[in-house]
Design a protein around this motif. Structure first.
Motif, PDB file in Angstrom:
ATOM      1  N   ALA A 154      79.896   0.965  29.944  1.00 11.63           N
ATOM      2  CA  ALA A 154      80.034   1.988  30.980  1.00 11.63           C
ATOM      3  C   ALA A 154      81.055   3.059  30.607  1.00 11.63           C
ATOM      4  O   ALA A 154      81.254   4.001  31.366  1.00 11.63           O
ATOM      5  CB  ALA A 154      80.421   1.330  32.304  1.00 11.63           C
ATOM      6  N   GLY A 155      81.710   2.918  29.469  1.00 15.40           N
ATOM      7  CA  GLY A 155      82.707   3.893  29.046  1.00 15.40           C
ATOM      8  C   GLY A 155      84.119   3.568  29.478  1.00 15.40           C
ATOM      9  O   GLY A 155      85.030   4.386  29.306  1.00 15.40           O
ATOM     10  N   ARG A 156      84.345   2.372  30.037  1.00 15.33           N
ATOM     11  CA  ARG A 156      85.699   1.976  30.432  1.00 15.33           C
ATOM     12  C   ARG A 156      86.514   1.573  29.203  1.00 15.33           C
ATOM     13  O   ARG A 156      85.995   0.961  28.284  1.00 15.33           O
ATOM     14  CB  ARG A 156      85.654   0.796  31.402  1.00 15.33           C
ATOM     15  CG  ARG A 156      84.695   0.935  32.574  1.00 15.33           C
ATOM     16  CD  ARG A 156      84.736  -0.351  33.389  1.00 15.33           C
ATOM     17  NE  ARG A 156      83.721  -0.422  34.419  1.00 15.33           N
ATOM     18  CZ  ARG A 156      82.570  -1.089  34.292  1.00 15.33           C
ATOM     19  NH1 ARG A 156      82.308  -1.730  33.155  1.00 15.33           N
ATOM     20  NH2 ARG A 156      81.704  -1.122  35.272  1.00 15.33           N
ATOM     21  N   ALA A 157      87.807   1.908  29.211  1.00  8.93           N
ATOM     22  CA  ALA A 157      88.680   1.545  28.094  1.00  8.93           C
ATOM     23  C   ALA A 157      88.738   0.025  27.946  1.00  8.93           C
ATOM     24  O   ALA A 157      88.856  -0.711  28.929  1.00  8.93           O
ATOM     25  CB  ALA A 157      90.078   2.105  28.317  1.00  8.93           C
ATOM     26  N   LEU A 197      89.382 -10.236  26.110  1.00  6.15           N
ATOM     27  CA  LEU A 197      88.860  -8.891  26.355  1.00  6.15           C
ATOM     28  C   LEU A 197      89.422  -8.390  27.672  1.00  6.15           C
ATOM     29  O   LEU A 197      89.215  -9.008  28.723  1.00  6.15           O
ATOM     30  CB  LEU A 197      87.334  -8.912  26.401  1.00  6.15           C
ATOM     31  CG  LEU A 197      86.631  -9.403  25.131  1.00  6.15           C
ATOM     32  CD1 LEU A 197      85.135  -9.550  25.379  1.00  6.15           C
ATOM     33  CD2 LEU A 197      86.875  -8.437  23.983  1.00  6.15           C
ATOM     34  N   GLU A 198      90.129  -7.276  27.630  1.00  2.00           N
ATOM     35  CA  GLU A 198      90.732  -6.683  28.817  1.00  2.00           C
ATOM     36  C   GLU A 198      90.104  -5.316  29.050  1.00  2.00           C
ATOM     37  O   GLU A 198      90.148  -4.440  28.178  1.00  2.00           O
ATOM     38  CB  GLU A 198      92.250  -6.543  28.639  1.00  2.00           C
ATOM     39  CG  GLU A 198      92.977  -7.828  28.249  1.00  2.00           C
ATOM     40  CD  GLU A 198      93.053  -8.820  29.392  1.00  2.00           C
ATOM     41  OE1 GLU A 198      92.835  -8.407  30.547  1.00  2.00           O
ATOM     42  OE2 GLU A 198      93.327 -10.003  29.125  1.00  2.00           O
ATOM     43  N   THR A 199      89.530  -5.112  30.241  1.00  5.23           N
ATOM     44  CA  THR A 199      88.864  -3.866  30.587  1.00  5.23           C
ATOM     45  C   THR A 199      89.663  -3.143  31.652  1.00  5.23           C
ATOM     46  O   THR A 199      90.127  -3.756  32.623  1.00  5.23           O
ATOM     47  CB  THR A 199      87.443  -4.138  31.108  1.00  5.23           C
ATOM     48  OG1 THR A 199      86.732  -4.913  30.150  1.00  5.23           O
ATOM     49  CG2 THR A 199      86.691  -2.836  31.350  1.00  5.23           C
ATOM     50  N   ARG A 200      89.822  -1.834  31.484  1.00  3.49           N
ATOM     51  CA  ARG A 200      90.524  -1.044  32.487  1.00  3.49           C
ATOM     52  C   ARG A 200      89.539  -0.708  33.603  1.00  3.49           C
ATOM     53  O   ARG A 200      88.690   0.171  33.463  1.00  3.49           O
ATOM     54  CB  ARG A 200      91.090   0.232  31.881  1.00  3.49           C
ATOM     55  CG  ARG A 200      91.913   1.045  32.882  1.00  3.49           C
ATOM     56  CD  ARG A 200      92.453   2.304  32.257  1.00  3.49           C
ATOM     57  NE  ARG A 200      93.217   3.076  33.216  1.00  3.49           N
ATOM     58  CZ  ARG A 200      93.711   4.278  32.980  1.00  3.49           C
ATOM     59  NH1 ARG A 200      93.515   4.851  31.799  1.00  3.49           N
ATOM     60  NH2 ARG A 200      94.400   4.924  33.889  1.00  3.49           N
ATOM     61  N   CYS A 201      89.660  -1.425  34.710  1.00  6.91           N
ATOM     62  CA  CYS A 201      88.738  -1.270  35.826  1.00  6.91           C
ATOM     63  C   CYS A 201      89.294  -0.282  36.846  1.00  6.91           C
ATOM     64  O   CYS A 201      90.495  -0.305  37.151  1.00  6.91           O
ATOM     65  CB  CYS A 201      88.503  -2.610  36.506  1.00  6.91           C
ATOM     66  SG  CYS A 201      87.755  -3.878  35.446  1.00  6.91           S
ATOM     67  N   ALA A 202      88.435   0.561  37.378  1.00  7.96           N
ATOM     68  CA  ALA A 202      88.831   1.423  38.485  1.00  7.96           C
ATOM     69  C   ALA A 202      89.086   0.570  39.720  1.00  7.96           C
ATOM     70  O   ALA A 202      88.595  -0.561  39.843  1.00  7.96           O
ATOM     71  CB  ALA A 202      87.750   2.458  38.759  1.00  7.96           C
ATOM     72  N   ALA A 203      89.855   1.124  40.661  1.00  6.57           N
ATOM     73  CA  ALA A 203      90.296   0.339  41.811  1.00  6.57           C
ATOM     74  C   ALA A 203      89.139  -0.249  42.600  1.00  6.57           C
ATOM     75  O   ALA A 203      89.230  -1.353  43.116  1.00  6.57           O
ATOM     76  CB  ALA A 203      91.167   1.210  42.720  1.00  6.57           C
ATOM     77  N   ARG A 204      88.024   0.470  42.713  1.00  4.19           N
ATOM     78  CA  ARG A 204      86.906   0.008  43.540  1.00  4.19           C
ATOM     79  C   ARG A 204      85.644  -0.229  42.712  1.00  4.19           C
ATOM     80  O   ARG A 204      84.537  -0.104  43.226  1.00  4.19           O
ATOM     81  CB  ARG A 204      86.644   1.013  44.666  1.00  4.19           C
ATOM     82  CG  ARG A 204      87.803   1.104  45.643  1.00  4.19           C
ATOM     83  CD  ARG A 204      87.550   2.140  46.729  1.00  4.19           C
ATOM     84  NE  ARG A 204      88.656   2.172  47.653  1.00  4.19           N
ATOM     85  CZ  ARG A 204      88.814   1.357  48.694  1.00  4.19           C
ATOM     86  NH1 ARG A 204      87.901   0.425  48.938  1.00  4.19           N
ATOM     87  NH2 ARG A 204      89.859   1.439  49.484  1.00  4.19           N
ATOM     88  N   ALA A 235      83.465  -2.667  41.581  1.00  8.30           N
ATOM     89  CA  ALA A 235      83.141  -4.079  41.777  1.00  8.30           C
ATOM     90  C   ALA A 235      82.371  -4.671  40.615  1.00  8.30           C
ATOM     91  O   ALA A 235      82.364  -5.888  40.421  1.00  8.30           O
ATOM     92  CB  ALA A 235      82.347  -4.247  43.073  1.00  8.30           C
ATOM     93  N   SER A 236      81.713  -3.840  39.805  1.00  7.88           N
ATOM     94  CA  SER A 236      80.922  -4.347  38.689  1.00  7.88           C
ATOM     95  C   SER A 236      81.755  -4.613  37.444  1.00  7.88           C
ATOM     96  O   SER A 236      81.231  -5.111  36.443  1.00  7.88           O
ATOM     97  CB  SER A 236      79.816  -3.349  38.344  1.00  7.88           C
ATOM     98  OG  SER A 236      80.370  -2.125  37.865  1.00  7.88           O
ATOM     99  N   CYS A 237      83.035  -4.293  37.490  1.00  9.44           N
ATOM    100  CA  CYS A 237      83.912  -4.400  36.320  1.00  9.44           C
ATOM    101  C   CYS A 237      84.646  -5.734  36.321  1.00  9.44           C
ATOM    102  O   CYS A 237      85.233  -6.141  37.335  1.00  9.44           O
ATOM    103  CB  CYS A 237      84.910  -3.242  36.322  1.00  9.44           C
ATOM    104  SG  CYS A 237      86.019  -3.233  34.898  1.00  9.44           S
ATOM    105  N   THR A 238      84.623  -6.423  35.187  1.00  9.68           N
ATOM    106  CA  THR A 238      85.374  -7.666  35.016  1.00  9.68           C
ATOM    107  C   THR A 238      86.620  -7.368  34.189  1.00  9.68           C
ATOM    108  O   THR A 238      86.514  -7.039  33.009  1.00  9.68           O
ATOM    109  CB  THR A 238      84.528  -8.729  34.302  1.00  9.68           C
ATOM    110  OG1 THR A 238      83.333  -8.961  35.061  1.00  9.68           O
ATOM    111  CG2 THR A 238      85.298 -10.034  34.162  1.00  9.68           C
ATOM    112  N   PRO A 239      87.802  -7.462  34.783  1.00  9.46           N
ATOM    113  CA  PRO A 239      89.007  -7.038  34.062  1.00  9.46           C
ATOM    114  C   PRO A 239      89.395  -7.928  32.896  1.00  9.46           C
ATOM    115  O   PRO A 239      89.996  -7.465  31.935  1.00  9.46           O
ATOM    116  CB  PRO A 239      90.088  -7.034  35.145  1.00  9.46           C
ATOM    117  CG  PRO A 239      89.579  -7.973  36.189  1.00  9.46           C
ATOM    118  CD  PRO A 239      88.092  -7.857  36.180  1.00  9.46           C
ATOM    119  N   ALA A 271      95.766  -5.200  31.747  1.00  5.84           N
ATOM    120  CA  ALA A 271      94.552  -5.563  32.461  1.00  5.84           C
ATOM    121  C   ALA A 271      94.125  -4.410  33.351  1.00  5.84           C
ATOM    122  O   ALA A 271      94.323  -3.260  33.018  1.00  5.84           O
ATOM    123  CB  ALA A 271      94.795  -6.837  33.271  1.00  5.84           C
ATOM    124  N   SER A 272      93.559  -4.720  34.487  1.00  5.03           N
ATOM    125  CA  SER A 272      93.032  -3.663  35.342  1.00  5.03           C
ATOM    126  C   SER A 272      94.158  -2.864  35.976  1.00  5.03           C
ATOM    127  O   SER A 272      95.267  -3.340  36.147  1.00  5.03           O
ATOM    128  CB  SER A 272      92.153  -4.282  36.427  1.00  5.03           C
ATOM    129  OG  SER A 272      92.913  -5.161  37.226  1.00  5.03           O
TER     130      SER A 272
END
Length: 348
Positions: free
Chosen positions: A217-220, A237-244, A246-250, A7-8
């Motif tokens: 957005a280009g996230r894995a 669906l698992e998205t690699r979200c950056a730590a900050r 906020a627009s990313c749903t892991p 996950a994230s």
């Protein structure tokens, strides 16, 4: 249900959560430290690169009719020899067969017999799974098992020869997911994560994974689809979200009803959303169909992107860049029940 997947990215244990602070003081200091840490992390990791969409015109065209020597059970695709072109791998009740483009279709280039170990209990309907696993510094390998044999195998492609390099006991569903059949049945025990394995009433028909795509957005992004006994498929669906970010749903889960056991996941048009490609939910021997669903940020599309009916059963679906042009091709394998001959259809 889908097994655990990455996950994230967790926040660093060395950077405490910034305290709410209206001005200076410890809260402001922690914010400075956190921002510096995020900036350093961003320097180490390349920024996300959004995908560049490509036009896709979904249409079905038969490109090959092959006698594989035994009924086909499953398909996989991946680059086996490092030439940046994917091979298509067909698993039958007796063999692993490697296919490559030839003229305007696909042709056999290598074949290996499945292990001769007899199966202790065979389901009435043969079941098989095949995946291509990639590891840094090692050749890509085929992992496959059919219920007609007591174990599976691992093979690498050397020129036009498949060399067996090891065995597998469970049925490989993804590079990092495997399961065992319920004895005498044509479905797997528990869930892909191994839960409730001893309860024969809990199981699933198959699973498929995709972990080499990105979101808008280009996230894995990683997707795992699990076909349940009731005929529905759940896609995690698992998205690699950056730590900050906020627009990313892991993590998201989507569901589609009325699907068959042949399925594929991919971002065929490179627009940052996954396509779920499935067969129909009819009984073996019935006429079948291929249906393509778009799994967007708002959920499953209200209507399929594409639908094509076939008089035979769809026994395999696979996508891969077989011609090396940077775009993936989607293939469907269609055969009559029990037949050795299979028709290969190009769908995009």
């Amino acid at each position: 249900m889908p097994g655990d997947v990455a996950a994230s990215r967790p926040p660093s244990p060395f950077v405490p959560t910034p305290a709410p602070d209206g001005g200076g003081g410890p809260g402001a200091l922690w914010r400075v430290v956190a921002e510096a840490f995020d900036a350093a992390s961003a320097e180490r990791e390349p920024p996300p690169r959004p995908p560049v969409p490509v036009p896709v015109k979904w249409k079905a065209r038969r490109v090959a009719s092959l006698d594989l020597g035994a009924p086909l059970l499953a398909l996989a695709a991946g680059d086996l020899d490092g030439d940046n072109q994917a091979e298509v791998v067909a698993l039958t009740e007796r063999h692993v067969v490697v296919l490559r483009p030839a003229a305007r279709g696909l042709a056999e280039v290598a074949r290996a017999a499945l292990p001769s170990d007899p199966a202790s209990i065979r389901p009435r309907d043969a079941v098989g799974t095949v995946v291509i696993a990639h590891a840094a510094g090692a050749p890509s390998e085929i992992r496959a098992r059919a219920s007609t044999r007591g174990r599976g195998g691992r093979w690498v492609l050397e020129g036009k020869t498949l060399r067996e390099v090891g065995s597998v006991l469970a049925f490989p569903l993804c590079a990092d997911v495997a399961a065992d059949l319920v004895p005498g049945r044509n479905y797997f025990a528990g869930g892909p994560g191994g839960a409730d394995v001893k309860d024969p009433s809990i199981g699933f028909y198959t699973a498929r994974c995709r972990d080499d795509v990105v979101d808008r957005a280009g996230r894995a992004l990683r997707a795992q689809a699990t076909v349940e006994l009731g005929g529905g498929v759940t896609v995690a669906l698992e998205t690699r979200c950056a730590a900050r970010d906020a627009s990313c749903t892991p993590h998201r889960e989507l569901r589609v009803e009325g699907v068959g056991v042949a399925l594929e996941l991919d971002d065929v048009d490179h627009d940052g959303t996954i396509e779920l490609i499935t067969s129909g939910a009819g009984a073996p021997g019935d006429a079948d169909a291929v249906v393509v669903w778009n799994l967007g940020e708002g959920g499953v599309g209200k209507k399929p992107v594409f639908r094509r009916g076939f008089s035979g059963g769809v026994v395999g679906l696979v996508s891969g860049d077989v011609d090396g042009d940077g775009d993936r091709e989607v293939f469907a394998a269609v055969r009559l029940m029990g037949a050795r001959k299979v028709d290969i259809w190009l769908l995009d």
